[in-house]
Design a protein around this motif. Sequence first.
Motif, PDB file in Angstrom:
ATOM      1  N   LEU A   9       0.842  -1.173   0.000  1.00 17.45           N
ATOM      2  CA  LEU A   9       0.000   0.000   0.000  1.00 17.45           C
ATOM      3  C   LEU A   9       0.886   1.235   0.000  1.00 17.45           C
ATOM      4  O   LEU A   9       2.090   1.144   0.240  1.00 17.45           O
ATOM      5  N   THR A  10       0.291   2.359  -0.289  1.00 16.11           N
ATOM      6  CA  THR A  10       1.010   3.628  -0.244  1.00 16.11           C
ATOM      7  C   THR A  10       0.574   4.353   1.016  1.00 16.11           C
ATOM      8  O   THR A  10      -0.622   4.566   1.223  1.00 16.11           O
ATOM      9  N   VAL A  11       1.527   4.702   1.855  1.00 12.93           N
ATOM     10  CA  VAL A  11       1.233   5.401   3.102  1.00 12.93           C
ATOM     11  C   VAL A  11       2.009   6.705   3.105  1.00 12.93           C
ATOM     12  O   VAL A  11       3.244   6.714   3.014  1.00 12.93           O
ATOM     13  N   ASN A  12       1.275   7.805   3.157  1.00  7.74           N
ATOM     14  CA  ASN A  12       1.875   9.140   3.182  1.00  7.74           C
ATOM     15  C   ASN A  12       2.849   9.357   2.019  1.00  7.74           C
ATOM     16  O   ASN A  12       3.909   9.926   2.169  1.00  7.74           O
ATOM     17  N   GLY A  13       2.462   8.843   0.863  1.00  8.06           N
ATOM     18  CA  GLY A  13       3.246   9.043  -0.347  1.00  8.06           C
ATOM     19  C   GLY A  13       4.367   8.056  -0.582  1.00  8.06           C
ATOM     20  O   GLY A  13       5.037   8.101  -1.607  1.00  8.06           O
ATOM     21  N   ALA A  14       4.595   7.142   0.355  1.00 10.30           N
ATOM     22  CA  ALA A  14       5.670   6.162   0.213  1.00 10.30           C
ATOM     23  C   ALA A  14       5.089   4.754   0.112  1.00 10.30           C
ATOM     24  O   ALA A  14       4.112   4.428   0.786  1.00 10.30           O
ATOM     25  N   GLN A  15       5.713   3.927  -0.712  1.00 12.68           N
ATOM     26  CA  GLN A  15       5.291   2.538  -0.828  1.00 12.68           C
ATOM     27  C   GLN A  15       5.635   1.797   0.463  1.00 12.68           C
ATOM     28  O   GLN A  15       6.712   1.985   1.016  1.00 12.68           O
ATOM     29  N   ALA A  16       4.712   0.980   0.920  1.00 13.99           N
ATOM     30  CA  ALA A  16       4.942   0.170   2.116  1.00 13.99           C
ATOM     31  C   ALA A  16       4.606  -1.278   1.789  1.00 13.99           C
ATOM     32  O   ALA A  16       3.658  -1.558   1.056  1.00 13.99           O
ATOM     33  N   GLU A  17       5.415  -2.171   2.316  1.00 17.10           N
ATOM     34  CA  GLU A  17       5.167  -3.599   2.183  1.00 17.10           C
ATOM     35  C   GLU A  17       5.112  -4.168   3.591  1.00 17.10           C
ATOM     36  O   GLU A  17       6.017  -3.951   4.402  1.00 17.10           O
ATOM     37  N   LEU A  18       4.031  -4.879   3.883  1.00 18.96           N
ATOM     38  CA  LEU A  18       3.837  -5.445   5.212  1.00 18.96           C
ATOM     39  C   LEU A  18       3.557  -6.930   5.092  1.00 18.96           C
ATOM     40  O   LEU A  18       2.873  -7.372   4.159  1.00 18.96           O
ATOM     41  N   GLU A  19       4.043  -7.680   6.040  1.00 23.28           N
ATOM     42  CA  GLU A  19       3.667  -9.072   6.163  1.00 23.28           C
ATOM     43  C   GLU A  19       2.923  -9.186   7.485  1.00 23.28           C
ATOM     44  O   GLU A  19       3.509  -9.005   8.559  1.00 23.28           O
TER      45      GLU A  19
END
Length: 160
Positions: A9-19
Motif C-alpha cells: 500500500l502507499t502510506v503518506n506518499g511512500a510505498q509500504a510492504e507489510l507481512e
Amino acid sequence: MSERLRIFLTVNGAQAELEVEPRTLLLEALRDHLGLRGTRTGCETTTCGACTVLLDGRSVKSCTVLVAQARDRTVTTIEALAGETDLHPVQESFRNCHALQCGFCTPGMVMAAVSALEEGRVCDEESARRALKGNLCRCTGYHNIVAALLATADAQKRPS
C-alpha cells in the motif's frame, strides 16, 4: 502458526510492504508495523474517531478496517499533512482557533475535517458539525473545532 499476508500500500506518499496476519487492523499496521503514532487508538469500535485516516482521500476509522482492505490503496495519516516548515491549513486553523486542549482527538478531528473540506461538505455551521459527527472530543465542547473548520472553509473560498 497462522497464515500471513503480504500487503502493498502507499502510506503518506511512500510505498509500504507489510507481512501481517489476515486479522491485522489498519490502525495496528500504521502504529505497530510502520511506527506512525499520530493515529490514536481510542474506543476500537468507530465511536470516537481518534483513529481517523484518509483511505484514497476519504476519511475512515482505521480501528475497524483490515489492512488487507487497504491493499494497493493510498493511506494518508496526520504525519503527512504538514510541510517541513508550515502547517496544513486545517492544522493552522486549529491552532489559531484554539481548537484543541489535550490533543488526543486532534489527529482524527483534523483528518475528518480535511476529508470534509476536500469533498465540499462544509458550507455552514450545521454542515461542519455534521462532518465531525463521528469524532468525539471530551475537552472543548466542539465550539472551537467547528470554528476552525469554518475558518478553513472560508479561507478556501477567498481568491488567492
